[in-house]
Scaffold this active site. Structure first.
Site, PDB file in Angstrom:
ATOM      1  N   ASP A  12       1.062  -1.262  -0.133  1.00  0.00           N
ATOM      2  CA  ASP A  12       0.006  -0.092  -0.060  1.00  0.00           C
ATOM      3  C   ASP A  12       0.773   1.361  -0.034  1.00  0.00           C
ATOM      4  OD1 ASP A  12      -2.023   1.806   0.218  1.00  0.00           O
ATOM      5  OD2 ASP A  12      -2.055   1.574   2.388  1.00  0.00           O
ATOM      6  N   GLU A  72      -1.462  -1.512  -4.662  1.00  0.00           N
ATOM      7  CA  GLU A  72      -2.416  -0.586  -4.684  1.00  0.00           C
ATOM      8  C   GLU A  72      -2.198   0.758  -5.745  1.00  0.00           C
ATOM      9  OE1 GLU A  72      -5.004   2.257  -1.902  1.00  0.00           O
ATOM     10  OE2 GLU A  72      -5.142  -0.021  -1.415  1.00  0.00           O
ATOM     11  N   ASP A 147      -2.550   0.868   7.083  1.00  0.00           N
ATOM     12  CA  ASP A 147      -1.828   0.678   5.909  1.00  0.00           C
ATOM     13  C   ASP A 147      -1.430  -0.804   5.628  1.00  0.00           C
ATOM     14  OD1 ASP A 147      -1.411   3.955   5.212  1.00  0.00           O
ATOM     15  OD2 ASP A 147      -1.282   3.619   7.161  1.00  0.00           O
TER      16      ASP A 147
END
Length: 195
Positions: A12, A72, A147
């Protein structure tokens, strides 16, 4: 490691806190190996942050030897500067994987949330809660920063995409595909049909 077992590294991207999650998959089962964050908040120089991201992601890759990386994609917000910074962080993490010949798969936040919760507008907390159930995680294992669970979500989303049945047919190119799939092609009307 047997052939059906895979290690997936989820990332992420972030410029203050970057999450990572490592999944081990075997057949249709997945289990968490590790998750955590790369905390960059004490570093003021943006270029040193990028260097630190590269070093840490490379270290994570060396520790867990992932077969694939799921990352992501930065979402399009109103703040262009934030997008630029996120894109750089993502690019550096991708470069670390490329250096080790690890295939990279990018997923939009909406797709990850949809895969995990069934709702593309789910909150980070909902994603974390669902991953706790899906992976049988102890609530004590949940990190302080979401996260990390977002990164684990990217890895889990990729695991779910891998589970889609693939066609058993193989093709040597477009011509071969066309020859083997005549029934799926749109036919052009002949001159007599259009007259």
């Amino acid at each position: 490691m047997n052939k059906t077992e895979k290690i997936i590294l989820g990332i992420d991207p972030g410029t203050n806190v970057m999450g990572y999650g490592v999944l081990r998959t075997e057949g249709n089962k997945a289990s968490m190996v590790s998750m955590g964050v790369i905390d960059l908040r004490k570093m003021s120089d943006p270029y040193l942050r990028l260097g630190h991201i590269f070093e840490r992601v490379t270290g994570i890759i060396e520790s867990y030897l992932p077969d694939e990386m799921a990352i992501e994609a930065p979402f399009f917000g109103k703040n262009v500067q934030s997008m630029l910074k996120l894109g750089r962080a993502q690019g550096v993490a991708i470069a670390a994987a490329i250096q080790r010949d690890i295939p990279i798969h990018e997923y939009a936040p909406l797709k990850i949330k949809m895969a995990i919760t069934g709702n593309g507008q789910a909150s980070k907390e909902q994603v974390a809660g669902m991953l706790t159930r899906l992976l049988n995680l102890d609530k004590d294992e949940m990190p302080r920063f979401l996260d990390a669970t977002d990164a684990l979500g990217a890895a889990y989303c990729h695991f779910m995409q891998m589970g889609r049945p693939e066609s058993q047919a193989s093709y040597r190119g477009w011509k071969d595909f066309v020859n083997k799939n005549q029934d799926r092609l749109c036919k052009r009307p002949s001159a007599s049909e259009t007259a």
